[in-house]
Design an enzyme around this catalytic site. Structure first.
Site, PDB file in Angstrom:
ATOM      1  N   ARG A 122      52.657  -0.464  12.550  1.00 46.78           N
ATOM      2  CA  ARG A 122      53.632  -0.920  13.385  1.00 46.78           C
ATOM      3  C   ARG A 122      54.666  -2.004  13.077  1.00 46.78           C
ATOM      4  NH1 ARG A 122      50.861   0.972  18.707  1.00 46.78           N
ATOM      5  NH2 ARG A 122      52.628  -0.004  20.045  1.00 46.78           N
ATOM      6  N   TYR A 125      58.629  -1.618  13.105  1.00 45.64           N
ATOM      7  CA  TYR A 125      59.318  -1.788  14.272  1.00 45.64           C
ATOM      8  C   TYR A 125      59.106  -3.169  14.910  1.00 45.64           C
ATOM      9  CZ  TYR A 125      60.213  -0.964  19.332  1.00 45.64           C
ATOM     10  OH  TYR A 125      60.800  -0.985  20.572  1.00 45.64           O
ATOM     11  N   GLY A 128      60.883  -5.499  12.423  1.00 48.14           N
ATOM     12  CA  GLY A 128      62.510  -4.940  12.491  1.00 48.14           C
ATOM     13  C   GLY A 128      63.020  -5.890  13.744  1.00 48.14           C
ATOM     14  N   VAL A 168      51.763   6.165  29.850  1.00 50.25           N
ATOM     15  CA  VAL A 168      52.158   6.979  31.068  1.00 50.25           C
ATOM     16  C   VAL A 168      52.349   8.289  30.767  1.00 50.25           C
ATOM     17  CG1 VAL A 168      53.745   7.280  32.785  1.00 50.25           C
ATOM     18  CG2 VAL A 168      52.968   4.934  32.221  1.00 50.25           C
ATOM     19  N   PHE A 171      49.153  10.045  29.634  1.00 56.19           N
ATOM     20  CA  PHE A 171      48.300  10.291  30.927  1.00 56.19           C
ATOM     21  C   PHE A 171      48.775  11.877  31.526  1.00 56.19           C
ATOM     22  CE2 PHE A 171      46.350   5.709  31.814  1.00 56.19           C
ATOM     23  CZ  PHE A 171      45.380   6.159  30.800  1.00 56.19           C
TER      24      PHE A 171
END
Length: 234
Positions: A122, A125, A128, A168, A171
């Protein structure tokens, strides 16, 4: 636009969708440019406010081309800062809660600086966005650019990408397809969720704030002070 403003939207459509702006395209005060902000960008006429919302925020999307993800935060951020300096515009950087990395304190107090991995999956991101915060801070300090830094926490709502990869949307998509809901760990970890309309209100309030908070140029957390357990989200 309802307030009489002219709006210019710039997107390389790496993760954007035309249907999100379809209703605006015919409006005389709205202009859309398909463009990548890692290239210098110029605008004719005055510019008062710049919202830098560029950079994929979804792990599956920003990991497709991690080098471009990093360039979007750094080179793209610098291009927009230079545009803000040229136009004497106020500029807001959409940063992220991911700048805290993999925190060893939860919830994190306001003075927590994070636990980061510069070479993890990760990092393109996370790092950055961290570097972009530094750029915005230094351009404010050294060049007098009027900056705002918003650290956005888990935001959800209509028109989310079904393949966004956050809890979210995961799911919801698993429920639609009849799959088991995936809860990582013991489900007791908490997240700060914020509905999209509330986030937009917060971003606008931060952009327009002057003397509301003492050090407006410092990063501001935008989310929910109440943590929700992953298992409870189900």
């Amino acid at each position: 636009m309802e307030q009489g403003d002219r709006v210019i939207c710039v997107d390389n459509m790496e993760t954007g969708r035309h249907e999100n702006i379809a209703a605006l395209l015919a409006h005389p005060s709205f202009k859309f440019f398909r463009y990548d902000i890692i290239e210098p960008f110029s605008v004719a006429g005055p510019v008062d406010r710049i919202y830098n919302l560029a950079c994929p925020g979804s792990p599956p999307k920003y990991q497709i081309d991690p080098i471009h993800t990093f360039k979007t935060s750094i080179i793209g951020g610098m291009n927009l800062l230079e545009l803000a300096e040229e136009k004497s515009a106020r500029i807001l950087q959409s940063s992220t809660s991911e700048v805290y990395g993999d925190p060893d304190i939860s919830p994190q107090p306001e003075d927590y600086r994070g636990l980061v991995n510069t070479v993890g999956p990760r990092a393109c991101y996370d790092e950055g966005k961290r570097c972009a915060e530094t750029l915005f801070h230094e351009m404010h300090e050294r060049a007098g650019v009027d900056t705002r830094i918003a650290r956005i926490f888990n935001t959800y709502g209509p028109q989310m990408d079904p393949e966004d990869g956050h809890v979210v949307s995961n799911f919801i998509m698993q429920a639609f397809t009849g799959e088991d809901l995936t809860v990582y760990g013991d489900g007791q970890q908490t997240r700060s969720f914020c509905y999209i309309e509330d986030m937009l209100d917060a971003l606008t309030a931060l952009m327009e704030a002057d003397e509301v908070i003492s050090s407006i140029e410092d990063p501001v957390n935008l989310g929910n002070p109440r943590g929700i357990h992953d298992a409870g989200t189900c």
